[in-house]
Design a protein around this motif. Structure first.
Motif, PDB file in Angstrom:
ATOM      1  N   GLU A 183      -1.510   4.200 -16.406  1.00 46.24           N
ATOM      2  CA  GLU A 183      -2.089   5.432 -15.872  1.00 46.24           C
ATOM      3  C   GLU A 183      -2.931   5.171 -14.621  1.00 46.24           C
ATOM      4  O   GLU A 183      -2.926   5.954 -13.666  1.00 46.24           O
ATOM      5  CB  GLU A 183      -2.918   6.149 -16.940  1.00 46.24           C
ATOM      6  N   LYS A 184      -3.649   4.040 -14.597  1.00 46.94           N
ATOM      7  CA  LYS A 184      -4.465   3.708 -13.426  1.00 46.94           C
ATOM      8  C   LYS A 184      -3.563   3.249 -12.268  1.00 46.94           C
ATOM      9  O   LYS A 184      -3.857   3.516 -11.094  1.00 46.94           O
ATOM     10  CB  LYS A 184      -5.467   2.608 -13.783  1.00 46.94           C
ATOM     11  N   TYR A 185      -2.484   2.571 -12.598  1.00 47.03           N
ATOM     12  CA  TYR A 185      -1.505   2.180 -11.569  1.00 47.03           C
ATOM     13  C   TYR A 185      -0.944   3.413 -10.872  1.00 47.03           C
ATOM     14  O   TYR A 185      -0.817   3.444  -9.637  1.00 47.03           O
ATOM     15  CB  TYR A 185      -0.381   1.360 -12.216  1.00 47.03           C
ATOM     16  N   ARG A 186      -0.626   4.455 -11.644  1.00 51.10           N
ATOM     17  CA  ARG A 186      -0.065   5.670 -11.055  1.00 51.10           C
ATOM     18  C   ARG A 186      -1.077   6.346 -10.127  1.00 51.10           C
ATOM     19  O   ARG A 186      -0.712   6.901  -9.086  1.00 51.10           O
ATOM     20  CB  ARG A 186       0.398   6.632 -12.153  1.00 51.10           C
ATOM     21  N   ILE A 187      -2.362   6.302 -10.491  1.00 51.27           N
ATOM     22  CA  ILE A 187      -3.399   6.874  -9.630  1.00 51.27           C
ATOM     23  C   ILE A 187      -3.485   6.105  -8.323  1.00 51.27           C
ATOM     24  O   ILE A 187      -3.570   6.690  -7.235  1.00 51.27           O
ATOM     25  CB  ILE A 187      -4.761   6.863 -10.367  1.00 51.27           C
ATOM     26  N   LEU A 188      -3.456   4.763  -8.404  1.00 50.14           N
ATOM     27  CA  LEU A 188      -3.515   3.937  -7.201  1.00 50.14           C
ATOM     28  C   LEU A 188      -2.297   4.174  -6.309  1.00 50.14           C
ATOM     29  O   LEU A 188      -2.418   4.327  -5.083  1.00 50.14           O
ATOM     30  CB  LEU A 188      -3.611   2.457  -7.585  1.00 50.14           C
ATOM     31  N   ILE A 189      -1.112   4.223  -6.919  1.00 40.71           N
ATOM     32  CA  ILE A 189       0.116   4.444  -6.159  1.00 40.71           C
ATOM     33  C   ILE A 189       0.076   5.801  -5.444  1.00 40.71           C
ATOM     34  O   ILE A 189       0.468   5.924  -4.281  1.00 40.71           O
ATOM     35  CB  ILE A 189       1.348   4.365  -7.087  1.00 40.71           C
ATOM     36  N   SER A 190      -0.422   6.822  -6.131  1.00 42.24           N
ATOM     37  CA  SER A 190      -0.502   8.153  -5.525  1.00 42.24           C
ATOM     38  C   SER A 190      -1.444   8.147  -4.330  1.00 42.24           C
ATOM     39  O   SER A 190      -1.153   8.767  -3.295  1.00 42.24           O
ATOM     40  CB  SER A 190      -0.979   9.178  -6.563  1.00 42.24           C
ATOM     41  N   ALA A 191      -2.563   7.426  -4.450  1.00 42.89           N
ATOM     42  CA  ALA A 191      -3.522   7.357  -3.342  1.00 42.89           C
ATOM     43  C   ALA A 191      -2.905   6.633  -2.144  1.00 42.89           C
ATOM     44  O   ALA A 191      -3.062   7.060  -0.992  1.00 42.89           O
ATOM     45  CB  ALA A 191      -4.797   6.653  -3.797  1.00 42.89           C
ATOM     46  N   ILE A 192      -2.206   5.541  -2.416  1.00 39.53           N
ATOM     47  CA  ILE A 192      -1.568   4.782  -1.327  1.00 39.53           C
ATOM     48  C   ILE A 192      -0.481   5.622  -0.673  1.00 39.53           C
ATOM     49  O   ILE A 192      -0.382   5.696   0.559  1.00 39.53           O
ATOM     50  CB  ILE A 192      -0.976   3.468  -1.868  1.00 39.53           C
ATOM     51  N   ALA A 193       0.353   6.270  -1.488  1.00 36.46           N
ATOM     52  CA  ALA A 193       1.459   7.073  -0.965  1.00 36.46           C
ATOM     53  C   ALA A 193       0.946   8.224  -0.110  1.00 36.46           C
ATOM     54  O   ALA A 193       1.500   8.522   0.955  1.00 36.46           O
ATOM     55  CB  ALA A 193       2.318   7.595  -2.109  1.00 36.46           C
ATOM     56  N   SER A 194      -0.127   8.876  -0.567  1.00 37.34           N
ATOM     57  CA  SER A 194      -0.688   9.995   0.178  1.00 37.34           C
ATOM     58  C   SER A 194      -1.231   9.532   1.531  1.00 37.34           C
ATOM     59  O   SER A 194      -0.983  10.161   2.565  1.00 37.34           O
ATOM     60  CB  SER A 194      -1.792  10.663  -0.636  1.00 37.34           C
ATOM     61  N   ALA A 195      -1.957   8.409   1.533  1.00 37.97           N
ATOM     62  CA  ALA A 195      -2.553   7.912   2.780  1.00 37.97           C
ATOM     63  C   ALA A 195      -1.492   7.392   3.743  1.00 37.97           C
ATOM     64  O   ALA A 195      -1.649   7.503   4.965  1.00 37.97           O
ATOM     65  CB  ALA A 195      -3.573   6.817   2.471  1.00 37.97           C
ATOM     66  N   ALA A 196      -0.406   6.806   3.208  1.00 36.96           N
ATOM     67  CA  ALA A 196       0.632   6.211   4.055  1.00 36.96           C
ATOM     68  C   ALA A 196       1.763   7.184   4.381  1.00 36.96           C
ATOM     69  O   ALA A 196       2.703   6.821   5.088  1.00 36.96           O
ATOM     70  CB  ALA A 196       1.216   4.976   3.376  1.00 36.96           C
ATOM     71  N   GLY A 233      11.459   0.230  -8.248  1.00 41.34           N
ATOM     72  CA  GLY A 233      11.877  -0.783  -9.204  1.00 41.34           C
ATOM     73  C   GLY A 233      12.124  -0.170 -10.577  1.00 41.34           C
ATOM     74  O   GLY A 233      11.972   1.040 -10.776  1.00 41.34           O
ATOM     75  N   VAL A 234      12.477  -1.006 -11.534  1.00 40.28           N
ATOM     76  CA  VAL A 234      12.769  -0.534 -12.890  1.00 40.28           C
ATOM     77  C   VAL A 234      11.543   0.099 -13.521  1.00 40.28           C
ATOM     78  O   VAL A 234      11.628   1.117 -14.212  1.00 40.28           O
ATOM     79  CB  VAL A 234      13.279  -1.703 -13.760  1.00 40.28           C
ATOM     80  N   ASN A 235      10.371  -0.470 -13.284  1.00 36.79           N
ATOM     81  CA  ASN A 235       9.146  -0.004 -13.930  1.00 36.79           C
ATOM     82  C   ASN A 235       8.272   0.857 -13.026  1.00 36.79           C
ATOM     83  O   ASN A 235       7.176   1.238 -13.421  1.00 36.79           O
ATOM     84  CB  ASN A 235       8.337  -1.208 -14.419  1.00 36.79           C
ATOM     85  N   GLY A 236       8.729   1.148 -11.816  1.00 36.28           N
ATOM     86  CA  GLY A 236       7.927   1.958 -10.903  1.00 36.28           C
ATOM     87  C   GLY A 236       8.049   1.429  -9.482  1.00 36.28           C
ATOM     88  O   GLY A 236       8.829   0.520  -9.189  1.00 36.28           O
ATOM     89  N   MET A 237       7.251   1.992  -8.609  1.00 37.91           N
ATOM     90  CA  MET A 237       7.316   1.639  -7.194  1.00 37.91           C
ATOM     91  C   MET A 237       6.605   0.319  -6.914  1.00 37.91           C
ATOM     92  O   MET A 237       5.440   0.138  -7.246  1.00 37.91           O
ATOM     93  CB  MET A 237       6.681   2.752  -6.350  1.00 37.91           C
ATOM     94  N   GLU A 238       7.339  -0.612  -6.322  1.00 36.41           N
ATOM     95  CA  GLU A 238       6.750  -1.879  -5.872  1.00 36.41           C
ATOM     96  C   GLU A 238       6.210  -1.677  -4.467  1.00 36.41           C
ATOM     97  O   GLU A 238       6.886  -1.116  -3.602  1.00 36.41           O
ATOM     98  CB  GLU A 238       7.806  -2.987  -5.853  1.00 36.41           C
ATOM     99  N   ILE A 239       4.998  -2.152  -4.228  1.00 34.40           N
ATOM    100  CA  ILE A 239       4.356  -1.962  -2.929  1.00 34.40           C
ATOM    101  C   ILE A 239       3.819  -3.291  -2.411  1.00 34.40           C
ATOM    102  O   ILE A 239       3.203  -4.055  -3.159  1.00 34.40           O
ATOM    103  CB  ILE A 239       3.205  -0.938  -3.014  1.00 34.40           C
TER     104      ILE A 239
END
Length: 533
Positions: A183-196, A233-239
């Motif tokens: 759940e925390k990974y998804r929050i971080l990914i959303s923040a990165i995706a929004s900013a980038a 990726g299989v388990n989510g977005m690799e960044i």
């Protein structure tokens, strides 16, 4: 919240109080608020969503929200029967403001990441705990600030089956620093995706760029300047997030560690008015840093310099830098922009990367028509760059006339001068080193290894790996002599043939350069084998 929005909320709350037949209290006035901590516990204030606004021996005035139940108000009247209890409707923002006073948020303690930490598992746990207690923007800023302190080149966010692993690449080697729950990974990914400005829903690989300032919870300011690469990726977005150092003074030829011979060749080539200069190597080998150092050296009032990059990684005054962003993912953006900027009468052009035949042909033509063209290209060696270029655009008689310099490079870890230890290598190692020295070009000052001492890293409390920083291994040749003769034959050539011709013309390979740095005690054989082979 703006003052206008707060006034609107208070007005709505006042109207709601009339509908509910409750009195209304305006909590927006910027006056010091009186706290009554002995009336109810913090847990009760949060559970009941209620605030004591005034208390004396005979009266209690409670502030309630529109979610406070009638049962709660009845229970409070029964609980404080010796006092007259009244209820006032307050806004949700007013309730939150009071709760910050009754239960102030705990100050965030940012755990510094250290590669010298004796217990890696303990540090991972502490860093993870820090990430779990901060907001999404602060998570990214914290990781970036720590990566900068450690001299990391990039940050990897890698989703696993039940957690996400975060690793820093320091001196070319990855180090695990934290594990995030999904759940925390998804929050971080959303923040990165929004900013980038990238999507978390697409199945395609994406590129993005983040460049802004973040004020963290401890009021420190972090400059976030990243290139973002994402792959589903299989388990989510690799960044992977590449960090950029915005200090322009770092990008000069003097800081590249070129040998006097290499520097002489580079100076001679880049000061010519035309020709193609190629810097090649794998991702993370410092190609862009080398090109920018050349550009910074050439950047004068008398020259017009234009770059095409995807994205623009560093910004320098006096250089016109154009992003080559293709909305549809097409590789033609570089070629289209290159053709356009050639009409702007530049003296020097930098192409961030040659990706396709159209860009390669345009760059060659520009180099032949009076422009100095600098570019990067993905290839394993200087000789392989030419064979790859032939693969991209076919055999072309313009090669010999256009290409001036081909430089290949890789980065290896540098031994820590304060802790490295000398040792006597065995006969097999000496024979191996001698076999490489024997292949150096004629006329080279070959080292005498009859009394050879090598160095190895030593772990210390401050530096558990024994390495500090990186140095570049390079090979380069100019288009003349045996190489030029070979390229004019027009027949299919292998990289081995080109490399042999270059060595005959005086080129030292990256392996030669690496062996010399091993003998000089700057790095180790294991590092050389890890990077060059």
């Amino acid at each position: 919240m703006s003052q206008d929005a707060r006034r609107d909320e208070e007005a709505i709350t006042q109207k709601r109080a009339q509908i509910l037949n409750l009195m209304y209290a305006d909590t927006s006035a910027p006056t010091e608020k009186q706290l009554y901590k002995d009336v109810l516990t913090i847990s009760e204030l949060e559970t009941f969503r209620i605030i004591p606004l005034f208390v004396d021996q005979h009266h209690i005035k409670f502030g309630v929200t529109n979610t406070t139940s009638q049962q709660t108000m009845t229970n409070l009247r029964n609980r404080f029967m010796d006092q007259r209890v009244s209820f006032y409707l307050i806004s949700d923002t007013g309730y939150r403001d009071f709760m910050k006073l009754y239960n102030p948020p705990k100050a965030v303690e940012y755990e510094d990441i250290s590669l010298a930490h004796t217990d890696a598992a303990e540090q991972i746990q502490k860093v993870t705990a820090t990430l779990l207690q901060v907001r999404a923007d602060d998570m990214l800023a914290y990781l970036v600030s720590q990566a900068h302190k450690l001299g990391s080149s990039d940050i990897h966010v890698e989703p696993q089956r039940d957690h996400a692993r975060i690793r820093f690449r320091v001196d070319g080697v990855l180090h695990k620093v934290a594990e995030l729950p999904p759940e925390k990974y998804r929050i971080l990914i959303s923040a990165i995706a929004s900013a980038a400005n990238v999507s978390t829903a697409t199945d395609a690989a994406q590129q993005g760029h983040i460049s802004h300032r973040v004020q963290m919870a401890d009021e420190s300011i972090v400059d976030v300047n990243l290139r973002i690469e994402t792959v589903p990726g299989v388990n989510g977005m690799e960044i992977v997030m590449r960090l950029f150092n915005m200090n322009a003074n770092m990008y000069t030829l003097d800081k590249l560690g070129l040998s006097p011979q290499e520097r002489g060749v580079v100076d001679g080539i880049i000061n010519k008015p035309s020709g193609l200069v190629m810097v090649v190597g794998p991702t993370g080998s410092g190609k862009t840093t080398t090109l920018y150092s050349m550009l910074n050296t050439l950047n004068t009032e008398e020259r017009k310099i234009i770059t095409i990059e995807d994205p623009v990684e560093y910004q320098f005054p006096g250089i016109s830098q154009l992003p080559a962003v293709s909305k549809d993912g097409s590789t033609s953006a570089f070629a289209e922009k290159l053709r356009a900027i050639l009409r702007l009468d530049p003296d020097i052009v930098m192409v961030g990367e040659i990706r396709d035949s159209d860009t390669a042909k345009t760059a060659l033509q520009a180099a032949l028509t009076g422009h100095l063209v600098l570019c990067t290209f993905h290839a394993s060696s200087a000789s392989a760059a030419l064979t790859r270029l032939v693969d991209v655009i076919g055999e072309n008689p313009l090669f010999v006339s256009a290409i001036r310099l081909v430089m290949a490079q890789r980065l290896v870890r540098r031994l820590d001068e304060t802790s490295k230890q000398a040792y006597q290598p065995d006969e097999q190692t000496i024979a191996y080193i001698q076999s490489i020295i024997d292949t150096m070009p004629e006329g080279t000052d070959k080292p005498d290894i009859s009394d050879l001492k090598l160095y190895q890293p030593t772990a210390t409390t401050e530096n558990p790996y024994g390495y500090k920083g990186q140095i570049a291994l390079r090979e380069q040749f100019i288009m003349q002599g045996k190489v030029a003769e070979l390229m004019t034959r027009g027949a299919s050539l292998t990289s081995q043939e080109i490399e042999s011709a270059a060595i005959e013309s005086g080129m030292q390979t990256m392996l030669h350069d690496g062996i010399l740095k091993v003998i000089a005690g700057e790095t180790t054989l294991s590092e050389l084998n890890r990077v060059v082979g």
